[in-house]
Design an enzyme around this catalytic site. Structure first.
Site, PDB file in Angstrom:
ATOM      1  N   LYS A 109       0.763  -1.483   0.322  1.00 57.91           N
ATOM      2  CA  LYS A 109      -0.460  -0.098  -0.622  1.00 57.91           C
ATOM      3  C   LYS A 109       0.961   0.928  -0.102  1.00 57.91           C
ATOM      4  O   LYS A 109       1.556   1.173   1.029  1.00 57.91           O
ATOM      5  CB  LYS A 109      -0.685   0.167   1.495  1.00 57.91           C
ATOM      6  CG  LYS A 109      -1.906  -0.473   1.581  1.00 57.91           C
ATOM      7  CD  LYS A 109      -2.844  -0.716   2.677  1.00 57.91           C
ATOM      8  CE  LYS A 109      -4.448  -1.310   2.367  1.00 57.91           C
ATOM      9  NZ  LYS A 109      -4.756  -1.525   3.537  1.00 57.91           N
ATOM     10  N   GLU A 151       1.409  -1.048  15.996  1.00 51.99           N
ATOM     11  CA  GLU A 151       0.859  -2.146  15.369  1.00 51.99           C
ATOM     12  C   GLU A 151       1.044  -3.386  15.788  1.00 51.99           C
ATOM     13  O   GLU A 151       0.066  -4.853  15.082  1.00 51.99           O
ATOM     14  CB  GLU A 151       1.361  -1.766  14.088  1.00 51.99           C
ATOM     15  CG  GLU A 151       1.396  -0.324  13.701  1.00 51.99           C
ATOM     16  CD  GLU A 151       0.028   0.075  12.914  1.00 51.99           C
ATOM     17  OE1 GLU A 151      -1.163  -0.771  13.573  1.00 51.99           O
ATOM     18  OE2 GLU A 151      -0.399   0.806  12.033  1.00 51.99           O
ATOM     19  N   LYS A 193       0.901 -10.810   8.162  1.00 55.23           N
ATOM     20  CA  LYS A 193       0.233  -8.953   7.320  1.00 55.23           C
ATOM     21  C   LYS A 193       0.457 -10.045   5.765  1.00 55.23           C
ATOM     22  O   LYS A 193      -0.224 -10.364   5.295  1.00 55.23           O
ATOM     23  CB  LYS A 193       1.445  -8.512   6.806  1.00 55.23           C
ATOM     24  CG  LYS A 193       0.967  -7.070   6.173  1.00 55.23           C
ATOM     25  CD  LYS A 193       1.129  -5.930   6.496  1.00 55.23           C
ATOM     26  CE  LYS A 193       0.642  -4.866   5.590  1.00 55.23           C
ATOM     27  NZ  LYS A 193       1.254  -3.193   5.398  1.00 55.23           N
ATOM     28  N   GLU A 203      -7.622  -5.713  -0.993  1.00 55.74           N
ATOM     29  CA  GLU A 203      -8.670  -5.267   0.486  1.00 55.74           C
ATOM     30  C   GLU A 203      -9.832  -5.752  -0.430  1.00 55.74           C
ATOM     31  O   GLU A 203     -10.838  -4.320  -0.122  1.00 55.74           O
ATOM     32  CB  GLU A 203      -7.702  -3.792   0.595  1.00 55.74           C
ATOM     33  CG  GLU A 203      -8.884  -3.942   1.616  1.00 55.74           C
ATOM     34  CD  GLU A 203      -8.676  -3.038   2.691  1.00 55.74           C
ATOM     35  OE1 GLU A 203      -6.742  -2.163   2.968  1.00 55.74           O
ATOM     36  OE2 GLU A 203      -8.928  -2.266   3.031  1.00 55.74           O
ATOM     37  N   ARG A 207      -7.724  -8.439   4.137  1.00 52.64           N
ATOM     38  CA  ARG A 207      -7.393  -7.356   4.075  1.00 52.64           C
ATOM     39  C   ARG A 207      -7.211  -6.640   5.060  1.00 52.64           C
ATOM     40  O   ARG A 207      -6.839  -5.721   5.780  1.00 52.64           O
ATOM     41  CB  ARG A 207      -6.844  -6.836   3.170  1.00 52.64           C
ATOM     42  CG  ARG A 207      -4.987  -5.895   2.977  1.00 52.64           C
ATOM     43  CD  ARG A 207      -4.399  -5.378   1.893  1.00 52.64           C
ATOM     44  NE  ARG A 207      -3.504  -4.711   2.331  1.00 52.64           N
ATOM     45  CZ  ARG A 207      -2.699  -4.653   1.885  1.00 52.64           C
ATOM     46  NH1 ARG A 207      -1.754  -5.181  -0.044  1.00 52.64           N
ATOM     47  NH2 ARG A 207      -1.176  -3.602   2.170  1.00 52.64           N
ATOM     48  N   ASN A 211      -6.863  -3.387   9.676  1.00 52.09           N
ATOM     49  CA  ASN A 211      -7.408  -2.152  10.032  1.00 52.09           C
ATOM     50  C   ASN A 211      -8.004  -1.984  11.211  1.00 52.09           C
ATOM     51  O   ASN A 211      -8.541  -1.102  11.377  1.00 52.09           O
ATOM     52  CB  ASN A 211      -7.984  -1.433   8.917  1.00 52.09           C
ATOM     53  CG  ASN A 211      -7.445  -0.761   7.737  1.00 52.09           C
ATOM     54  OD1 ASN A 211      -6.113  -0.311   7.389  1.00 52.09           O
ATOM     55  ND2 ASN A 211      -7.445  -1.160   6.141  1.00 52.09           N
ATOM     56  N   HIS A 214      -8.108   0.935  13.052  1.00 57.91           N
ATOM     57  CA  HIS A 214      -7.473   2.692  12.329  1.00 57.91           C
ATOM     58  C   HIS A 214      -8.613   2.726  11.797  1.00 57.91           C
ATOM     59  O   HIS A 214      -9.392   4.297  11.668  1.00 57.91           O
ATOM     60  CB  HIS A 214      -6.629   2.308  10.719  1.00 57.91           C
ATOM     61  CG  HIS A 214      -5.398   1.435  10.855  1.00 57.91           C
ATOM     62  ND1 HIS A 214      -5.385  -0.253  11.748  1.00 57.91           N
ATOM     63  CD2 HIS A 214      -4.590   1.842  10.801  1.00 57.91           C
ATOM     64  CE1 HIS A 214      -4.420   0.269  11.633  1.00 57.91           C
ATOM     65  NE2 HIS A 214      -3.467   0.591  11.171  1.00 57.91           N
ATOM     66  N   HIS A 231       0.879   7.594  14.183  1.00 60.73           N
ATOM     67  CA  HIS A 231      -0.193   7.088  13.761  1.00 60.73           C
ATOM     68  C   HIS A 231      -0.187   6.190  14.571  1.00 60.73           C
ATOM     69  O   HIS A 231      -1.558   5.205  14.507  1.00 60.73           O
ATOM     70  CB  HIS A 231       0.254   6.245  11.872  1.00 60.73           C
ATOM     71  CG  HIS A 231      -0.417   5.442  11.473  1.00 60.73           C
ATOM     72  ND1 HIS A 231      -1.852   5.585  10.912  1.00 60.73           N
ATOM     73  CD2 HIS A 231       0.205   3.973  11.485  1.00 60.73           C
ATOM     74  CE1 HIS A 231      -1.802   4.551  10.381  1.00 60.73           C
ATOM     75  NE2 HIS A 231      -1.214   3.242  11.163  1.00 60.73           N
TER      76      HIS A 231
HETATM   77  P1  NAD Z   1       7.263   8.429   9.940  1.00 60.54           P
HETATM   78  O1  NAD Z   1       7.690   7.670   8.492  1.00 60.54           O
HETATM   79  O2  NAD Z   1       6.637  10.027  10.114  1.00 60.54           O
HETATM   80  O3  NAD Z   1       8.716   8.282  11.327  1.00 60.54           O
HETATM   81  C1  NAD Z   1       8.514   8.158  12.630  1.00 60.54           C
HETATM   82  C2  NAD Z   1       9.163   9.210  12.736  1.00 60.54           C
HETATM   83  O4  NAD Z   1      11.239   8.713  12.695  1.00 60.54           O
HETATM   84  C3  NAD Z   1      10.305  10.738  12.068  1.00 60.54           C
HETATM   85  O5  NAD Z   1      10.692  11.714  12.181  1.00 60.54           O
HETATM   86  C4  NAD Z   1      11.621   9.618  11.371  1.00 60.54           C
HETATM   87  O6  NAD Z   1      12.275  10.937  10.713  1.00 60.54           O
HETATM   88  C5  NAD Z   1      12.346   8.833  12.463  1.00 60.54           C
HETATM   89  N1  NAD Z   1      12.843   8.316  11.871  1.00 60.54           N
HETATM   90  C6  NAD Z   1      12.759   7.304  11.233  1.00 60.54           C
HETATM   91  N2  NAD Z   1      14.042   5.817  11.397  1.00 60.54           N
HETATM   92  C7  NAD Z   1      14.951   6.546  12.274  1.00 60.54           C
HETATM   93  C8  NAD Z   1      15.707   5.725  13.341  1.00 60.54           C
HETATM   94  N3  NAD Z   1      15.834   5.376  13.018  1.00 60.54           N
HETATM   95  N4  NAD Z   1      16.330   6.589  14.029  1.00 60.54           N
HETATM   96  C9  NAD Z   1      15.370   7.601  14.565  1.00 60.54           C
HETATM   97  N5  NAD Z   1      14.783   8.403  13.787  1.00 60.54           N
HETATM   98  C10 NAD Z   1      13.970   7.884  12.827  1.00 60.54           C
HETATM   99  O7  NAD Z   1       6.250   7.229  10.933  1.00 60.54           O
HETATM  100  P2  NAD Z   1       5.949   5.562  10.848  1.00 60.54           P
HETATM  101  O8  NAD Z   1       5.740   5.483  12.342  1.00 60.54           O
HETATM  102  O9  NAD Z   1       7.564   5.204  10.292  1.00 60.54           O
HETATM  103  O10 NAD Z   1       4.708   5.664  10.160  1.00 60.54           O
HETATM  104  C11 NAD Z   1       3.103   6.061  10.024  1.00 60.54           C
HETATM  105  C12 NAD Z   1       3.095   5.925   8.859  1.00 60.54           C
HETATM  106  O11 NAD Z   1       2.728   5.079   8.042  1.00 60.54           O
HETATM  107  C13 NAD Z   1       1.748   6.785   8.959  1.00 60.54           C
HETATM  108  O12 NAD Z   1       1.397   7.584   7.590  1.00 60.54           O
HETATM  109  C14 NAD Z   1       1.005   5.546   8.573  1.00 60.54           C
HETATM  110  O13 NAD Z   1       0.145   6.005   7.390  1.00 60.54           O
HETATM  111  C15 NAD Z   1       2.036   4.788   7.320  1.00 60.54           C
HETATM  112  N6  NAD Z   1       1.588   3.141   7.575  1.00 60.54           N
HETATM  113  C16 NAD Z   1       1.170   2.949   6.132  1.00 60.54           C
HETATM  114  C17 NAD Z   1       1.006   1.576   6.162  1.00 60.54           C
HETATM  115  C18 NAD Z   1       1.073   0.492   4.553  1.00 60.54           C
HETATM  116  O14 NAD Z   1       0.875  -0.249   4.678  1.00 60.54           O
HETATM  117  N7  NAD Z   1       1.818   0.877   3.575  1.00 60.54           N
HETATM  118  C19 NAD Z   1       0.656   0.769   6.608  1.00 60.54           C
HETATM  119  C20 NAD Z   1       0.980   1.351   8.368  1.00 60.54           C
HETATM  120  C21 NAD Z   1       1.307   2.419   8.294  1.00 60.54           C
HETATM  121  N1  GLY Z   2      -1.616  -1.729   7.245  1.00 60.92           N
HETATM  122  C1  GLY Z   2      -2.966  -2.139   6.413  1.00 60.92           C
HETATM  123  C2  GLY Z   2      -2.784  -2.528   4.996  1.00 60.92           C
HETATM  124  O1  GLY Z   2      -1.848  -2.989   5.048  1.00 60.92           O
HETATM  125  O2  GLY Z   2      -3.784  -3.299   4.499  1.00 60.92           O
END
Ligand code: NAD
Ligand code: GLY
Length: 327
Positions: A109, A151, A193, A203, A207, A211, A214, A231
């Site tokens: 996704k 998660e 997953k 989905e 799938r 969520n 969510h 998130h």
């Molecule tokens: P993020 O990408 O904002 O990272 C969180 C913070 O950590 C940022 O400030 C980043 O710069 C910092 N960071 C990253 N790696 C680091 C490291 N190793 N050391 C220190 N700092 C670090 O947030 P996240 O929680 O990784 O991701 C959240 C996003 O993922 C949301 O937008 C959510 O919607 C999305 N998401 C997508 C899916 C999907 O299936 N595509 C699933 C779940 C969540």
């Molecule tokens: N995080 C929900 C999905 O990947 O379907």
């Protein structure tokens, strides 16, 4: 044979920590780096355009492979750019947050947010590979570790009662980034997953279970202008709300309902969203992508480890379930 060019998409924080190491691992390739501002509030069409501008500026062709180095934000924006640039170029995800290693880098996704609703603009686009180095997690701020744990707890709740029970015993080890505990939790999360996505990539049904929490969580994220909660934190509050609905319908018994809250609290996740109005949450929930012509659907629990997609209950039940987590 020349190696494929590798444009790298990352954010400022991750670049300062890991960009040079990644670059050193890609000798002999043309590399360009696109550094985005970090944070959910930058998961926007503006960031997407920044990436596309950079790719065009460097005249990358269809043989390039975008490397998304960072958390879920970088992965989702970089992945969406890979899906769109020249109608699709290769993508490798290099997740550096716990959340990205257990969830966002896997499953294909990709998306950016709209100011009014989360992940509204995106594509299903699978990476060629995902390379997760758990050593990168040692630099993560504790709040980000908690967001990833939300998660992992979700996987236990929707599909694996044994994982949930293991988490009850081992959450402190995960908070302390114990390597063996991390390896087990990340591996099991990715297995769950992958099994679900293999059955239902686009989905159409199963799938949606990924969520859990969510629908409420995405509403809270938009209400908080993508700044108030991470998130994973918004999902944690959302899981409390979904567990309330499940308990109210008599599907989740009292002991199980309490276990959900206890584990989320042990992971130091927030349980409430004070100052938010239930009507605001309900209104934002109408933008949920799982909504069918027949109305809103929710992922609910029939027990720990057993999730189902169900029509939402009557508004009064839903409102009460939300309100309990607003005070
Ligand atoms: P993020 O990408 O904002 O990272 C969180 C913070 O950590 C940022 O400030 C980043 O710069 C910092 N960071 C990253 N790696 C680091 C490291 N190793 N050391 C220190 N700092 C670090 O947030 P996240 O929680 O990784 O991701 C959240 C996003 O993922 C949301 O937008 C959510 O919607 C999305 N998401 C997508 C899916 C999907 O299936 N595509 C699933 C779940 C969540
Ligand atoms: N995080 C929900 C999905 O990947 O379907």
């Amino acid at each position: 044979m020349s190696l494929s060019p590798a444009p790298i998409v990352t954010d400022g924080i991750v670049a300062s920590l890991y960009l040079e190491r990644l670059r050193a691992g890609l000798p002999g390739r043309e590399i360009a780096v696109c550094v985005l501002p970090d944070g959910e509030q930058h998961k926007t069409l503006v960031s997407f355009t920044t990436v596309i501008d950079r790719l065009i500026e460097h005249k990358f062709r269809r043989d390039c492979c975008i490397v998304a180095l960072g958390g879920g934000v970088v992965g989702d924006v970089g992945g969406f750019a890979a899906a769109c640039y020249l109608r699709g170029v290769d993508l490798v995800q290099v997740p550096t947050t716990l959340l990205a290693q257990v969830d966002s880098s896997v499953g294909g996704k990709t998306a950016v947010n709209h100011p009014r609703a989360k992940n509204m603009i995106g594509a299903f686009y699978q990476p060629k590979s995902v390379i997760a180095d758990t050593a990168t997690l040692t630099t993560l701020p504790p709040r980000e570790v908690g967001a990833g744990l939300a998660e992992i707890i979700k996987y236990g709740l929707i599909a694996d009662a044994k994982l949930f029970a293991w988490l009850e015993e081992n959450i402190e080890n995960l908070l302390a980034l114990d390597p063996a505990a991390l390896e087990l939790a990340i591996k099991r999360s990715c297995e769950i997953k992958a099994e679900i996505v293999a059955e239902d990539e686009r989905e159409q049904g199963k799938r949606a279970l990924l969520n859990f929490g969510h629908t409420f969580g995405h509403a809270l994220e938009a209400i908080g202008r993508y700044e108030r909660w991470l998130h994973g934190e918004a999902v944690a509050i959302g899981m409390e709300m979904a567990a309330n609905v499940s308990a109210e319908l008599g599907w989740l018994d009292r002991t199980e309902r309490e276990r959900v809250s206890r584990l989320l609290a042990k992971a130091r996740l927030p349980h409430a969203a004070p100052g938010v109005a239930a009507d605001e949450v309900l209104e934002h929930m109408q933008m949920d992508k799982k909504i069918a012509r027949s109305g809103l659907r929710l992922v609910l629990l029939e027990g720990i480890g057993r999730a189902v997609l169900s029509p939402a209950p009557e508004r009064a039940v839903l409102r009460e379930a939300i309100e309990r987590q607003l005070r």
